[in-house]
Design a protein around this motif. Structure first.
Motif, short mmCIF file in Angstrom:
data_model
loop_
_atom_site.label_atom_id
_atom_site.label_comp_id
_atom_site.label_asym_id
_atom_site.label_seq_id
_atom_site.Cartn_x
_atom_site.Cartn_y
_atom_site.Cartn_z
N UNK A 128 0.82 -1.24 -0.04
CA UNK A 128 -0.22 0.11 -0.09
C UNK A 128 0.82 1.14 0.06
N UNK A 129 2.03 1.54 0.70
CA UNK A 129 2.81 2.28 1.00
C UNK A 129 3.61 2.56 -0.52
N UNK A 130 4.06 1.54 -0.94
CA UNK A 130 4.72 1.64 -2.42
C UNK A 130 3.69 2.18 -3.56
N UNK A 131 2.48 1.64 -3.46
CA UNK A 131 1.43 2.15 -4.57
C UNK A 131 1.14 3.67 -4.37
N UNK A 132 1.28 4.25 -3.12
CA UNK A 132 0.69 5.60 -2.75
C UNK A 132 2.05 6.44 -3.04
N UNK A 133 3.20 5.92 -2.90
CA UNK A 133 4.44 6.73 -3.26
C UNK A 133 4.63 7.00 -4.92
N UNK A 158 -1.63 12.07 0.95
CA UNK A 158 -0.78 11.09 0.88
C UNK A 158 0.32 10.83 1.26
N UNK A 159 1.15 11.94 1.56
CA UNK A 159 2.41 11.44 2.12
C UNK A 159 2.16 11.40 3.72
N UNK A 160 1.07 11.91 4.26
CA UNK A 160 0.66 11.53 5.73
C UNK A 160 0.49 10.15 5.94
N UNK A 161 -0.28 9.46 4.61
CA UNK A 161 -0.79 8.15 4.65
C UNK A 161 0.73 7.41 4.80
N UNK A 199 11.05 7.60 1.80
CA UNK A 199 11.95 8.83 1.10
C UNK A 199 11.33 8.97 -0.21
N UNK A 200 11.06 8.22 -1.09
CA UNK A 200 10.23 8.50 -2.30
C UNK A 200 9.19 9.30 -2.29
N UNK A 208 5.81 18.89 -5.42
CA UNK A 208 4.32 19.33 -5.57
C UNK A 208 4.55 20.71 -4.97
N UNK A 209 5.36 20.86 -3.95
CA UNK A 209 5.55 22.11 -3.47
C UNK A 209 6.29 23.13 -4.43
#
Length: 235
Positions: A128-133, A158-161, A199-200, A208-209
């Motif tokens: 899940x973390x990999x897909x989010x990143x 998403x980064x918080x997730x 880290x990714x 994005x920032x």
């Protein structure tokens, strides 16, 4: 007429650099996909391909850096153009580091294959973390391509997730190691990959920032989520 020609040439130079940044982003995005796939499928050739792509990413970073330096020296850009150039210089640094993280995962895959050890760790714990990143990076690059500053908020969420998933993975691994010392080696392997993915996500959020800075001239780094919501809502 001469002035119009100069402006067109200037625009073409900016667009050429922008295209290189997006090309670099596409390469890095594929590196992530292939590195994770090499772990799941135990594919050493795929891992090798990820590592070989790293020098292409590095070469593009150098090219974009040089191109931006030349444009600044020759064209002396101001306002939005200057912000875009500064944004691209920052972005390629984050993209190069994402590529490094993908290469780390690929090298770890190779090490596992060379020692005849099957990849048996609980990869589902970090899927899940990999897909989010991966999605964060894709959204950040899309935001850059479209000059869309509104993507910063969902990417930050998403980064918080991703961070939550990383902390949850650490807690689970500690439990596994305490309950059965035989899982220590496997748990450290999962932790290594999890940290690279985390880290990714951080680097994708940075990009994005930078887009917000490019579009609005606002620096939204290191601000609270509430302030980011307010900034994203502003025209």
């Amino acid at each position: 007429m001469q002035s119009e020609h100069i402006f067109k040439q200037y625009d073409a130079e900016l667009e050429a650099v922008r295209a290189k940044v997006l090309e670099m982003g596409s390469l890095v995005e594929q590196q992530i996909v292939d590195a994770l796939e090499s772990l799941v499928t135990s594919n050493p050739k795929l891992a090798e391909a990820v590592i070989k792509k790293d020098h292409l990413v590095n070469a593009l970073e150098v090219q974009v850096d040089e191109d931006c330096s030349h444009i600044i020296a020759r064209r002396q850009p101001t306002a939005g153009d200057l912000r875009m150039i500064l944004m691209m210089i920052k972005t390629i640094t984050d993209l190069e580091r994402i590529g490094d993280e993908a290469a780390k995962i690929a090298r770890f895959s190779q090490k596992s294959f060379e020692t005849d050890r099957m990849w048996t760790p609980r990869f589902a714990e970090i899927k899940t973390m990999a897909n989010l990143a991966r999605e964060m990076l894709h959204m950040s690059l899309d935001a850059f391509a479209r000059s869309d500053a509104t993507k910063v908020l969902p990417i930050a969420q998403m980064d918080e997730q991703v961070d939550d998933q990383y902390q949850m993975t650490i807690r689970q691994l500690i439990t596994f190691m305490l309950e059965d010392p035989r899982t220590i080696s496997m748990s450290l392997e999962v932790l290594f990959v999890s940290k690279a993915i985390e880290r990714i996500g951080d680097h994708a959020k940075n990009i994005s920032e930078y887009v917000v800075y490019m579009v609005k001239g606002k620096d939204v780094r290191h601000i609270t989520m509430k302030k980011m919501e307010q900034e994203a809502a502003r025209p």
